[in-house]
Design a protein around this motif. Structure first.
Motif, PDB file in Angstrom:
ATOM      1  N   UNK A 286       0.820  -1.221   0.000  1.00  0.00           N
ATOM      2  CA  UNK A 286       0.000   0.000   0.000  1.00  0.00           C
ATOM      3  C   UNK A 286       0.849   1.265   0.000  1.00  0.00           C
ATOM      4  N   UNK A 287       1.750   1.363  -1.003  1.00  0.00           N
ATOM      5  CA  UNK A 287       2.575   2.561  -1.116  1.00  0.00           C
ATOM      6  C   UNK A 287       1.752   3.764  -1.552  1.00  0.00           C
ATOM      7  N   UNK A 288       0.688   3.543  -2.322  1.00  0.00           N
ATOM      8  CA  UNK A 288      -0.140   4.650  -2.810  1.00  0.00           C
ATOM      9  C   UNK A 288      -1.235   4.974  -1.807  1.00  0.00           C
ATOM     10  N   UNK A 289      -1.326   6.251  -1.456  1.00  0.00           N
ATOM     11  CA  UNK A 289      -2.343   6.708  -0.508  1.00  0.00           C
ATOM     12  C   UNK A 289      -2.894   8.044  -0.980  1.00  0.00           C
ATOM     13  N   UNK A 290      -4.204   8.100  -1.155  1.00  0.00           N
ATOM     14  CA  UNK A 290      -4.899   9.315  -1.567  1.00  0.00           C
ATOM     15  C   UNK A 290      -5.930   9.637  -0.490  1.00  0.00           C
ATOM     16  N   UNK A 291      -5.803  10.828   0.156  1.00  0.00           N
ATOM     17  CA  UNK A 291      -6.705  11.210   1.239  1.00  0.00           C
ATOM     18  C   UNK A 291      -7.265  12.589   0.968  1.00  0.00           C
ATOM     19  N   UNK A 292      -8.432  12.851   1.495  1.00  0.00           N
ATOM     20  CA  UNK A 292      -9.050  14.164   1.368  1.00  0.00           C
ATOM     21  C   UNK A 292     -10.115  14.363   2.423  1.00  0.00           C
ATOM     22  N   UNK A 293     -10.368  15.614   2.813  1.00  0.00           N
ATOM     23  CA  UNK A 293     -11.406  15.893   3.799  1.00  0.00           C
ATOM     24  C   UNK A 293     -11.865  17.339   3.683  1.00  0.00           C
ATOM     25  N   UNK A 294     -13.091  17.560   4.096  1.00  0.00           N
ATOM     26  CA  UNK A 294     -13.670  18.899   4.133  1.00  0.00           C
ATOM     27  C   UNK A 294     -13.202  19.599   5.395  1.00  0.00           C
ATOM     28  N   UNK A 295     -12.509  20.725   5.241  1.00  0.00           N
ATOM     29  CA  UNK A 295     -12.027  21.490   6.386  1.00  0.00           C
ATOM     30  C   UNK A 295     -13.074  22.483   6.874  1.00  0.00           C
TER      31      UNK A 295
END
Length: 309
Positions: free
Chosen positions: A293-302
């Motif tokens: 799992x070298x690839x990691x894509x994250x996102x969130x509403x601040x």
């Protein structure tokens, strides 16, 4: 009868004298022994009397302790009774205060009934709150330009006073949470394509399409995105791209690296509802074949623009 000789008579006298002396000595010894026994008995009795006196003192002390305990129990019971009476009085006072406040509140409600009825708009200031009938000073939430804001209202001052309203800050209010964490299993080498993700750790709000790798903003606001990965046996390059209702895909950021090295992207972006975000693979091979799992894509509403603009 034959007569005793002088010698025999002397022997007899000597024997009788000796027996008398022995008997006298035995009686004296017995008397001495009795005296000794009497002395010992007196000592034992004296010890017994002393022990008996000590026990009597203990009994008396125990009696005093029992009396003290009884007195303490009575005092505790009296205190409990006083506490119970105090609680009953406090309850009565609270009930009276409640009735008094209810009467005054009913009076205020009656006076402000015309003011309160029909007020359906969200307050935008302390003045709006005052017009809505608020009289107690404190911190309140009001409608800002885009977000909910916190202000302190001092209703004891006129609305023209600069201290009538004090701005505290933005309130972190979101209509619903939005955040995701996506990963890959298996290498990826398709040039100039959006990176798909076949393993989702989180996708709260369902804004990320893992098949296409595209994030669709469900609401306006500020979002945080980050991507990290590892190249395979050649140079690799990726881009963070955005698409809006009026502009096609354009680059926000870019990262590249040499073989078997990591690359990373981070960004905070102001998005409108319906804007899109993706990670596009430019060239090379992204390494994920061994399941680490070298690839990691994250996102969130601040921050969400609750009221829009």
């Amino acid at each position: 009868m034959a007569r005793c000789s002088a010698t025999q008579l002397g022997v007899l006298v000597l024997v009788l004298s000796t027996s008398y002396v022995v008997a006298s000595l035995t009686v004296d010894m017995q008397l001495e022994q009795l005296r000794n026994n009497y002395v010992k008995l007196e000592q034992v009795l004296a010890t017994k009397d002393s022990r008996l006196e000590f026990l009597e003192q203990k009994v008396q002390q125990h009696g005093n302790l029992e009396a003290q305990i009884t007195q303490l129990v009575n005092e505790v019971n009296q205190m409990k009774t006083q506490v119970r009476r105090t609680a009953e009085l406090e309850l009565k006072v609270q009930r009276q205060e409640y009735l008094i406040n209810a009467v005054h509140g009913e009076s205020r409600s009656h006076n402000n009934v015309s003011l309160r009825q029909g007020t359906t708009q969200m307050p935008k200031s302390c003045a709006d709150l005052k017009n809505n009938g608020h009289t107690s000073n404190g911190m309140f939430l009001i409608m800002g330009v885009k977000m909910v804001e916190t202000v302190f209202c001092d209703f004891s001052k006129p609305t023209s006073d600069q201290n009538f309203q004090k701005w505290i800050g933005f309130a972190d209010v979101k209509s619903s949470p939005v955040y995701f964490h996506a990963q890959r299993i298996g290498n990826y080498g398709a040039a100039n394509t959006g990176i798909p993700f076949n393993q989702l750790r989180l996708n709260v709000g369902g804004a990320l399409n893992p098949v296409t790798g595209v994030f669709l903003a469900p609401k306006a606001g500020r979002y945080f995105f980050a991507y990290s990965g590892l190249s395979w046996d050649s140079n690799a390059k990726v881009q963070l791209q955005m698409k809006s209702a009026t502009v096609g895909w354009f680059k926000i950021g870019e990262a590249h690296c040499t073989p078997f090295n990591t690359f990373a992207l981070q960004s905070i972006i102001d998005l409108k509802q319906g804007d899109e975000i993706r990670i596009i693979h430019i060239h090379g091979v992204i390494h994920d074949r061994d399941g680490n799992n070298f690839s990691n894509f994250v996102g969130l509403l601040l921050e969400e623009d609750i009221f829009g603009c």
